[in-house]
Design an enzyme around this catalytic site. Structure first.
Site, mmCIF file in Angstrom:
data_model
loop_
_atom_site.group_PDB
_atom_site.id
_atom_site.type_symbol
_atom_site.label_atom_id
_atom_site.label_comp_id
_atom_site.label_asym_id
_atom_site.label_seq_id
_atom_site.Cartn_x
_atom_site.Cartn_y
_atom_site.Cartn_z
ATOM 1 C CB THR A 16 10.918 55.024 49.717
ATOM 2 O OG1 THR A 16 11.001 53.535 50.527
ATOM 3 C CG2 THR A 16 9.736 55.647 49.080
ATOM 4 C CB SER A 111 10.428 63.166 54.238
ATOM 5 O OG SER A 111 9.244 63.282 54.135
ATOM 6 C CG HIS A 112 7.441 61.612 57.294
ATOM 7 N ND1 HIS A 112 8.186 61.279 55.726
ATOM 8 C CD2 HIS A 112 7.391 60.402 57.229
ATOM 9 C CE1 HIS A 112 7.964 60.766 55.590
ATOM 10 N NE2 HIS A 112 7.837 59.368 56.898
ATOM 11 C CG ASP A 275 7.352 66.816 54.610
ATOM 12 O OD1 ASP A 275 6.881 67.797 53.987
ATOM 13 O OD2 ASP A 275 8.260 65.352 54.437
ATOM 14 C CG ASP A 277 10.597 67.158 52.949
ATOM 15 O OD1 ASP A 277 9.571 66.565 53.373
ATOM 16 O OD2 ASP A 277 11.516 65.875 51.482
ATOM 17 C CG ASP A 279 8.189 65.685 50.527
ATOM 18 O OD1 ASP A 279 7.546 65.754 51.582
ATOM 19 O OD2 ASP A 279 8.978 65.435 50.123
ATOM 20 N NE ARG A 280 5.340 61.970 53.129
ATOM 21 C CZ ARG A 280 5.471 60.710 53.799
ATOM 22 N NH1 ARG A 280 4.343 60.814 55.495
ATOM 23 N NH2 ARG A 280 5.999 59.637 54.012
ATOM 24 C CB SER A 363 2.321 58.997 51.814
ATOM 25 O OG SER A 363 2.967 58.458 50.273
ATOM 26 C CE LYS A 374 6.100 63.314 49.883
ATOM 27 N NZ LYS A 374 6.777 61.552 49.614
#
Ligand code: G1P
Ligand code: ZN
Length: 541
Positions: A16, A111-112, A275, A277, A279-280, A363, A374
């Site tokens: 993804t 990421s997370h 998160d 990196d 982006d969340r 998400s 994001k």
């Protein structure tokens, strides 16, 4: 320059969001190099081109950055812009690519996902628009990785990335830049910092931001504390290679300290987290959780109040499993709401073609056309700016929104690290049962439609199939099943539950309780417990 002989690895298919594996996998000789060379080969002639490079600082970031710099020089890039200490948040990297009109960028992050020697590592390629490479590019990279037999690297000392300076490897220039300043300037341009600052100063607005020992720490200190004058607004702000052993995922399961703060009597007006990196985002009011799908809808509904979007927004997009709260806003505004497959890469074309201004995913991802990723801190600033304008609590803003548009009760149930074979069987079985489902009634609810979601990109007509099983029920509910494309161990089944409630007297109830029947129907239809040998989901968000 050395040309190194290598052999292909079979498992370098990006998911993804880039190639994500255990650190130990990336430490296998040639594993990282093969994938990086595949990216460079997919770009084609790299001569004279500019590359942006940085990562979220997780374990192995430092090693990978040095290798990539030496390979970029061997592949004849003319210049690489790299964040100080090799750091960029994903949104900052996207901005730097766009600002400098780079050919693209390599972002090192999982990421997370947890980090550390036994944690995860990842690498993703973003194209010149600053966004994740579209499927056609990731497919090309994968194809190349399957036949690769050599890569090029310059044999040289490691580059010092600790100072903001310019250096060279052979002909290639390396600009080490401040990781934070350009991004902070962009945020200051988008939002009304003086309004937020004066609310803060008068004591009417305060924040607790949890950086989860990940990349947003330095960004948060600069933006929230230095530029907006919010003292002690940042917790867990020192980035650590293993995120302090935590799971840098901003949700109700993982941001415990923040949740406790938001439940306390002295809770600030806004609680937020980002998160690994950056982006969340997770948005909380005092003892109140805003679902990411609602946050997206509220942001879209109020965007015109922000300086950057005062002309109004041209369209909205959400990923398919994201609740349809944003659709209601779009409907009322008379603009289009696009439904895309999961993953930010599907928003890129819509943003580039000016078909949308705001987009997001369930998400914990929200963003706009200011970059092509994001953006966690952007979402927090949006909420701060909104609170400063409306002078209402987070809870009041959300309640008001539900009254106007109706409420979408929403939850995602994840069954993590289940057996891959069992997960595939479950999906296959479900797929085969689809034609028989419409018209059937489960626990008093009749199934309207049952299908496998596929998407035709309205800009380039590319088609993405098999993007998740959708079951719609009367009067207005949905159950969605899909397998995660970001995990590194076993398979993760995601079950998304959504129920629309237009009646004001039935809003604001306990989400878990409202969704009990839908969760039971999901199990009836897909036989989850039996097939996964799990009594309950491992994580509910
Ligand atoms: C997950 C999220 C998806 C997001 C992606 C990258 O992917 O569900 O919305 O874009 O992480 O942050 P998944 O594991 O579901 O494939
Ligand atoms: Zn992320």
């Amino acid at each position: 320059m050395k040309v190194i002989k290598t052999a292909a690895f079979q498992d370098q298919k990006p998911g993804t969001s880039g190639l994500r594996k255990k650190v130990t996998q990336f430490q296998i000789p040639h594993y990282l190099e093969n994938f990086v060379q595949s990216i460079f080969n997919a770009i084609g002639d790299c001569q004279g081109k500019l590359l942006v490079l940085g990562g979220d600082g997780r374990y192995y970031n430092k090693n990978a950055i040095q290798t990539i710099l030496k390979m970029a020089a061997a592949n004849k890039f003319s210049r690489v812009i790299v964040g100080q200490h090799g750091l960029f948040s994903t949104p900052a990297a996207s901005h730097i690519i766009r600002k400098n009109q780079a050919e693209g960028g390599i972002i090192l992050s999982a990421s997370h996902n947890p980090g550390g020697p036994n944690g995860d590592f990842g690498i993703k390629y973003n194209t010149s628009n600053g966004g994740p490479a579209p499927e056609i590019v990731t497919e090309a990279i994968y194809e190349i990785s399957q036949n690769i037999n050599e890569y090029c690297i310059v044999d040289t000392e490691n580059i010092d990335l600790s100072q903001i300076a310019t250096s060279k490897i052979g002909e290639m220039t390396i600009n080490v830049i401040d990781s934070v300043q350009d991004y902070a300037d962009l945020m200051q341009h988008i939002f009304d910092f003086s309004l937020i600052k004066s609310s803060v100063k008068s004591g009417a607005l305060n924040l607790c931001f949890d950086a989860m020992h990940a990349i947003t720490g330095p960004y948060a200190y600069e933006i929230f504390e230095n530029r907006l004058g919010m003292t002690n607004a940042v917790i867990n702000g020192i980035p650590l290679e293993d995120f302090g052993g935590g799971h840098p995922d901003p949700n109700l399961s993982h941001a415990e300290q923040l949740l406790q703060t938001m439940k306390s009597i002295n809770a600030p007006d806004l609680g937020a987290a980002s998160d690994g990196d950056g982006d969340r985002n997770m948005i909380l009011g005092r003892n109140f959780f805003v679902t990411p799908s609602d946050s997206l809808a509220i942001i879209a509904a109020n965007a015109h109040l922000m300086r950057e979007y005062r002309q109004g927004i041209c369209g909205i997009a959400r990923s398919m499993p994201t609740s349809r709260a944003a659709d209601k806003v779009a409907e009322r505004m008379g603009i289009e709401c696009f439904e895309t497959p999961t993953g930010w890469k599907f928003f890129g074309n819509l943003l580039d073609a000016n078909k949308i201004t705001i987009c997001g995913e369930e998400s914990f991802g929200t963003g706009s056309d200011h970059i092509r990723e994001k953006d966690g801190i952007w979402a927090v600033l949006f909420w701060l700016n909104l609170l400063a304008i409306k002078k209402q609590s987070v809870e009041d803003i959300v309640n008001q929104h539900w009254k106007t548009y109706g409420q979408h009760y929403y939850a995602r149930h994840d069954y993590e690290e289940i057996d891959i074979g069992k997960a595939k069987d479950l999906m296959q079985n479900l797929e085969e049962s689809l034609t028989g489902l419409p018209g059937k009634t489960f626990r008093g609810l009749e199934i309207k439609e049952a299908f496998n979601f596929s998407y035709t990109d309205p800009v380039d007509a590319s088609v993405a199939k098999n993007q998740g099983i959708v079951i719609t029920l009367k009067p207005d509910s949905r159950i969605i099943f899909r397998l995660s494309g970001t995990g590194t161990q076993g398979a993760t089944l995601r079950v998304y539950l959504e129920s629309y409630e237009p009646d004001q007297t039935k809003q604001g109830l306990n989400t878990h309780e409202v969704l009990v029947p839908l969760a039971a129907i999901a199990n009836d239809i897909a036989d989850i417990r039996q097939r996964t040998a799990r009594e309950k989901p491992s994580v509910i968000t």
